[in-house]
Design a protein around this motif. Structure first.
Motif, PDB file in Angstrom:
ATOM      1  N   TYR A 208      55.113  21.956  35.976  1.00  0.00           N
ATOM      2  CA  TYR A 208      54.352  22.819  35.069  1.00  0.00           C
ATOM      3  C   TYR A 208      53.099  22.104  34.578  1.00  0.00           C
ATOM      4  O   TYR A 208      52.070  22.738  34.318  1.00  0.00           O
ATOM      5  N   ALA A 209      53.159  20.769  34.464  1.00  0.00           N
ATOM      6  CA  ALA A 209      52.019  20.010  33.969  1.00  0.00           C
ATOM      7  C   ALA A 209      50.838  20.050  34.928  1.00  0.00           C
ATOM      8  O   ALA A 209      49.693  19.828  34.517  1.00  0.00           O
ATOM      9  N   ALA A 210      51.078  20.340  36.216  1.00  0.00           N
ATOM     10  CA  ALA A 210      49.975  20.439  37.178  1.00  0.00           C
ATOM     11  C   ALA A 210      48.992  21.526  36.750  1.00  0.00           C
ATOM     12  O   ALA A 210      47.777  21.373  36.909  1.00  0.00           O
ATOM     13  N   GLY A 211      49.517  22.621  36.219  1.00  0.00           N
ATOM     14  CA  GLY A 211      48.652  23.698  35.771  1.00  0.00           C
ATOM     15  C   GLY A 211      47.760  23.287  34.623  1.00  0.00           C
ATOM     16  O   GLY A 211      46.626  23.767  34.501  1.00  0.00           O
ATOM     17  N   TRP A 212      48.255  22.402  33.778  1.00  0.00           N
ATOM     18  CA  TRP A 212      47.460  21.980  32.631  1.00  0.00           C
ATOM     19  C   TRP A 212      46.382  20.980  33.035  1.00  0.00           C
ATOM     20  O   TRP A 212      45.286  20.988  32.461  1.00  0.00           O
ATOM     21  N   GLN A 213      46.656  20.121  34.010  1.00  0.00           N
ATOM     22  CA  GLN A 213      45.574  19.257  34.484  1.00  0.00           C
ATOM     23  C   GLN A 213      44.525  20.081  35.223  1.00  0.00           C
ATOM     24  O   GLN A 213      43.325  19.830  35.098  1.00  0.00           O
ATOM     25  N   SER A 214      44.969  21.086  35.979  1.00  0.00           N
ATOM     26  CA  SER A 214      44.020  21.994  36.618  1.00  0.00           C
ATOM     27  C   SER A 214      43.169  22.700  35.568  1.00  0.00           C
ATOM     28  O   SER A 214      41.945  22.839  35.725  1.00  0.00           O
ATOM     29  N   TYR A 215      43.798  23.130  34.485  1.00  0.00           N
ATOM     30  CA  TYR A 215      43.059  23.777  33.395  1.00  0.00           C
ATOM     31  C   TYR A 215      42.059  22.822  32.762  1.00  0.00           C
ATOM     32  O   TYR A 215      40.921  23.205  32.462  1.00  0.00           O
ATOM     33  N   LEU A 216      42.460  21.578  32.558  1.00  0.00           N
ATOM     34  CA  LEU A 216      41.550  20.578  31.989  1.00  0.00           C
ATOM     35  C   LEU A 216      40.303  20.445  32.848  1.00  0.00           C
ATOM     36  O   LEU A 216      39.180  20.402  32.326  1.00  0.00           O
ATOM     37  N   GLU A 217      40.489  20.377  34.148  1.00  0.00           N
ATOM     38  CA  GLU A 217      39.375  20.156  35.061  1.00  0.00           C
ATOM     39  C   GLU A 217      38.514  21.402  35.246  1.00  0.00           C
ATOM     40  O   GLU A 217      37.290  21.340  35.165  1.00  0.00           O
ATOM     41  N   VAL A 352      29.334  34.234  29.758  1.00  0.00           N
ATOM     42  CA  VAL A 352      30.358  34.617  28.787  1.00  0.00           C
ATOM     43  C   VAL A 352      30.028  36.004  28.246  1.00  0.00           C
ATOM     44  O   VAL A 352      28.904  36.250  27.796  1.00  0.00           O
ATOM     45  N   LEU A 353      30.997  36.891  28.303  1.00  0.00           N
ATOM     46  CA  LEU A 353      30.796  38.262  27.860  1.00  0.00           C
ATOM     47  C   LEU A 353      31.608  38.525  26.607  1.00  0.00           C
ATOM     48  O   LEU A 353      32.805  38.209  26.552  1.00  0.00           O
ATOM     49  N   ALA A 354      30.969  39.104  25.597  1.00  0.00           N
ATOM     50  CA  ALA A 354      31.656  39.419  24.344  1.00  0.00           C
ATOM     51  C   ALA A 354      32.780  40.411  24.606  1.00  0.00           C
ATOM     52  O   ALA A 354      32.626  41.373  25.365  1.00  0.00           O
ATOM     53  N   GLY A 355      33.933  40.151  24.007  1.00  0.00           N
ATOM     54  CA  GLY A 355      35.066  41.052  24.136  1.00  0.00           C
ATOM     55  C   GLY A 355      35.844  40.903  25.415  1.00  0.00           C
ATOM     56  O   GLY A 355      36.764  41.685  25.676  1.00  0.00           O
ATOM     57  N   ALA A 356      35.504  39.899  26.228  1.00  0.00           N
ATOM     58  CA  ALA A 356      36.217  39.679  27.485  1.00  0.00           C
ATOM     59  C   ALA A 356      36.984  38.370  27.430  1.00  0.00           C
ATOM     60  O   ALA A 356      36.600  37.431  26.729  1.00  0.00           O
ATOM     61  N   MET A 357      38.072  38.294  28.212  1.00  0.00           N
ATOM     62  CA  MET A 357      38.925  37.111  28.238  1.00  0.00           C
ATOM     63  C   MET A 357      38.500  36.118  29.318  1.00  0.00           C
ATOM     64  O   MET A 357      38.903  34.957  29.291  1.00  0.00           O
ATOM     65  N   GLY A 358      37.728  36.587  30.286  1.00  0.00           N
ATOM     66  CA  GLY A 358      37.341  35.734  31.388  1.00  0.00           C
ATOM     67  C   GLY A 358      37.898  36.261  32.691  1.00  0.00           C
ATOM     68  O   GLY A 358      38.167  37.460  32.844  1.00  0.00           O
ATOM     69  N   THR A 359      38.094  35.357  33.642  1.00  0.00           N
ATOM     70  CA  THR A 359      38.610  35.718  34.949  1.00  0.00           C
ATOM     71  C   THR A 359      39.773  34.815  35.303  1.00  0.00           C
ATOM     72  O   THR A 359      40.067  33.864  34.568  1.00  0.00           O
ATOM     73  N   SER A 360      40.443  35.085  36.398  1.00  0.00           N
ATOM     74  CA  SER A 360      41.568  34.231  36.775  1.00  0.00           C
ATOM     75  C   SER A 360      41.061  32.837  37.108  1.00  0.00           C
ATOM     76  O   SER A 360      40.018  32.684  37.756  1.00  0.00           O
ATOM     77  N   LEU A 361      41.795  31.823  36.688  1.00  0.00           N
ATOM     78  CA  LEU A 361      41.443  30.437  36.950  1.00  0.00           C
ATOM     79  C   LEU A 361      42.105  29.980  38.250  1.00  0.00           C
ATOM     80  O   LEU A 361      43.050  30.616  38.726  1.00  0.00           O
ATOM     81  N   PRO A 362      41.614  28.896  38.845  1.00  0.00           N
ATOM     82  CA  PRO A 362      42.221  28.418  40.096  1.00  0.00           C
ATOM     83  C   PRO A 362      43.730  28.239  39.968  1.00  0.00           C
ATOM     84  O   PRO A 362      44.229  27.722  38.970  1.00  0.00           O
ATOM     85  N   GLY A 363      44.435  28.681  40.991  1.00  0.00           N
ATOM     86  CA  GLY A 363      45.898  28.588  40.992  1.00  0.00           C
ATOM     87  C   GLY A 363      46.586  29.812  40.452  1.00  0.00           C
ATOM     88  O   GLY A 363      47.824  29.840  40.382  1.00  0.00           O
ATOM     89  N   TRP A 364      45.782  30.844  40.098  1.00  0.00           N
ATOM     90  CA  TRP A 364      46.361  32.050  39.504  1.00  0.00           C
ATOM     91  C   TRP A 364      45.757  33.299  40.137  1.00  0.00           C
ATOM     92  O   TRP A 364      44.561  33.314  40.466  1.00  0.00           O
ATOM     93  N   GLU A 365      46.573  34.329  40.242  1.00  0.00           N
ATOM     94  CA  GLU A 365      46.097  35.653  40.631  1.00  0.00           C
ATOM     95  C   GLU A 365      46.661  36.654  39.639  1.00  0.00           C
ATOM     96  O   GLU A 365      47.856  36.614  39.321  1.00  0.00           O
ATOM     97  N   ILE A 366      45.809  37.527  39.139  1.00  0.00           N
ATOM     98  CA  ILE A 366      46.213  38.475  38.103  1.00  0.00           C
ATOM     99  C   ILE A 366      45.896  39.888  38.548  1.00  0.00           C
ATOM    100  O   ILE A 366      45.072  40.124  39.427  1.00  0.00           O
ATOM    101  N   THR A 367      46.576  40.836  37.938  1.00  0.00           N
ATOM    102  CA  THR A 367      46.342  42.244  38.218  1.00  0.00           C
ATOM    103  C   THR A 367      46.702  43.052  36.983  1.00  0.00           C
ATOM    104  O   THR A 367      47.200  42.503  35.980  1.00  0.00           O
ATOM    105  N   VAL A 368      46.475  44.340  37.050  1.00  0.00           N
ATOM    106  CA  VAL A 368      46.867  45.259  35.984  1.00  0.00           C
ATOM    107  C   VAL A 368      47.730  46.348  36.603  1.00  0.00           C
ATOM    108  O   VAL A 368      47.337  46.988  37.588  1.00  0.00           O
ATOM    109  N   LEU A 369      48.912  46.543  36.053  1.00  0.00           N
ATOM    110  CA  LEU A 369      49.844  47.558  36.538  1.00  0.00           C
ATOM    111  C   LEU A 369      49.757  48.803  35.675  1.00  0.00           C
ATOM    112  O   LEU A 369      49.433  48.745  34.491  1.00  0.00           O
TER     113      LEU A 369
END
Length: 550
Positions: A208-217, A352-369
């Motif tokens: 799980y810590a791999a994701g946090w180092q990826s996030y740091l970078e 950076v867009l006001a009211g937005a969270m951003g986009t998927s970061l490396p190592g992740w894929e997201i969607t809306v159901l």
């Protein structure tokens, strides 16, 4: 595309999938050794940690010093009977001793249980029992909140025969090495809050810590030349992994400031320590803005980030004018890590867009159901924000302790529901709409209504209670309570203060209700469940409901 070479020799690859794979291999091998990954592999003379005390004096520690201190801590814990797989908790503030104890826990192959210092005795007791903790290390000012139980208590920062400081000095540590537990071995056992039932246990494996180092970078953009400060408390996932685990793993010095938030102290530390990369909850930025204090001249800041709650637009309106920078919003959960945000890495950066969270970061894929089925909706449509499991190699969550959480996986395990409502446009930008549960996010802390309601109901003047999120200019959200009085009790300002102090004492100092409404009854479903959505709507429609207090 720019590449960064970290002190460990790791190079951020132009191919993000390759770099994510490198980190997963590093943390996921069958012989993964946490103490080696976070400490022992680094040059002993390299700077690892800076502690800034309450007087703003700073002490630096090298990896060699952390290695010795953590071996001493491991020797003390081992002598107390701690071994591989045992749960060890701390109730400690930000300090070098905290870092040494945590590394010492991992040296033994034991599992760390972080507890926030604002928790009251009942909250601590339930978490210690649920995690089946074997030993607790608590600061002197926290010892009274640790109840007696099937665990041993060691008090930190004291020189008494039973105190941790004296034991560390006397510890015979030279023979202490480290115990590999592997990438699937348990690293941390912590708790996340929901709207019903007790807080849910989550066990993080080492990988799980791999994701946090990826996030740091990638997310934070922290590099080998950064002076990095994460203002979050290590008692929570974001503070533990962003302020301690990820920078230690990457070989990037990290800063911890003792004590709570102060706008004046924050400005002083940012300037005096030449901080280049700073991340904190949006409430911290709102606190700096609201303080009215002048921005110091000569700041070295290059990157600002936030997490823990939605970033409101006025923060960046202020940051652009006051600092010439924008705060990048990032989104994560204890179960997942940090899958979404506006990344700082130069090759991933986007406006950076006001009211937005951003986009998927490396190592992740997201969607809306969709709301009514488990199929992805079209771009721009609002629905249930979900992780695409097969496309998210950094995801390690499989369920809560006790087997709960299966209902959050949909379509045969293809998707994991985050519990939030959002939309994703054609450019991959995520816009948050609402939470589909009732968790309150105050100043970056996730607070479950159930705990506070349970505490209020223990007061003799209260017969029913419901807690919702109320708006707050600085904190984003605060706890707002609706209560039905017991027979014979009367509404008064004194009772409001009593109830606030009751929650502070019996649950957590940070989670008391800032506003309290006295009502005749609570809206409920036919099955008797409280309808918090109706209370939130009632609050919006009738701001003068009942008596209240801040």
């Amino acid at each position: 595309m720019n590449c960064l070479t970290y002190p460990t020799g790791a190079v951020v690859s132009p191919d993000y999938a390759i770099r994510v794979g490198e980190l997963l291999e590093q943390f996921g091998t069958p012989d993964a050794d946490v103490a080696w990954l976070l400490c022992d592999r680094h040059p002993a003379s390299a700077r690892a940690l800076m502690i800034v005390d309450e007087h703003l004096a700073a002490i630096e520690y090298t990896y060699g010093e952390l290695a010795e201190a953590s071996r001493r801590a491991a020797a003390v814990l081992s002598a107390a009977g701690v071994g591989r797989g045992d749960r060890v908790a701390t109730v400690m503030g930000k300090s070098a001793q905290l870092v040494a104890v945590v590394l010492g826990i991992w040296r033994l192959g034991a599992v760390y249980v972080p507890l926030f210092t604002a928790f009251a005795e009942d909250a601590i007791r339930s978490r210690l029992a649920d995690a089946e903790v074997r030993l607790v290390v608590a600061d002197e000012d926290q010892r009274a909140k640790v109840p007696a139980g099937d665990w041993t208590l060691i008090v930190a920062g004291t020189d008494s025969p039973d105190g941790l400081s004296a034991r560390l000095v006397a510890a015979s540590w030279q023979g202490i090495g480290s115990t590999p537990v592997g990438g699937d071995g348990a690293l941390v056992h912590m708790f996340t809050s929901g709207t019903t039932g007790k807080p849910k246990g989550v066990v993080h494996p080492v990988r799980y810590a791999a994701g946090w180092q990826s996030y740091l970078e990638f997310g934070l953009g922290v590099g080998p030349d950064s002076v990095f400060w994460c203002g979050a408390d290590p008692g929570w996932a974001y503070g533990l992994y962003t302020a301690i685990v990820a920078p230690l793993a990457a070989g990037v010095p990290t800063l911890l400031l003792r004590g709570g938030f102060s706008a004046a102290d924050t400005w002083t530390v940012l300037k005096d320590r030449a901080v280049t990369d700073y991340t904190a909850a949006p409430t911290v930025y709102r606190g700096l803005r609201a303080s009215g204090l002048p921005v110091p001249q000569g700041l070295a800041l290059r990157r600002l980030s936030s997490a823990g709650e939605p970033l409101t637009p006025e923060v960046n309106d202020w940051a652009r004018d006051a600092l010439g920078l924008e705060v990048h919003d990032h989104y994560g959960q204890t179960e997942l890590g940090m899958p979404i945000g506006f990344p700082h890495h130069s090759s991933l950066r986007r406006p950076v867009l006001a009211g937005a969270m951003g986009t998927s970061l490396p190592g992740w894929e997201i969607t809306v159901l969709g709301e009514d089925d488990d199929a992805p909706v079209e771009s721009g449509q609002t629905g249930r924000l979900a992780i695409v499991v097969a496309g998210s190699p950094l995801m390690t969550f499989r369920g809560y302790v006790g087997g709960r959480g299966g209902d959050r996986f949909r379509a045969g395990g293809a998707y994991f529901l985050t519990g939030d409502i959002a939309s994703i446009d054609a450019d991959g930008i995520v816009r948050f709409s609402a939470r589909d549960d009732d968790v309150i996010i105050m100043a970056g802390y996730r607070i479950g209504p159930f705990d506070i309601e349970s505490t209020l109901l223990q007061h003799p003047a209260i017969s029913e209670a419901a807690v919702v999120a109320g708006p707050d200019e600085v904190r984003g959200e605060v706890v707002e309570a609706f209560v039905v009085l017991a027979p014979g009790a009367a509404v008064s300002d004194d009772l409001v203060q009593q109830l606030q102090q009751w929650v502070k004492k019996n649950y957590a100092a940070h989670a008391y209700p800032r506003r309290i409404h006295f009502v005749q009854s609570l809206p409920k479903t036919p099955s008797g469940k409280i309808q918090r959505a109706q209370l939130r709507q009632r609050r919006r429609e009738d701001a003068g409901l009942g008596a209240g207090a801040r």
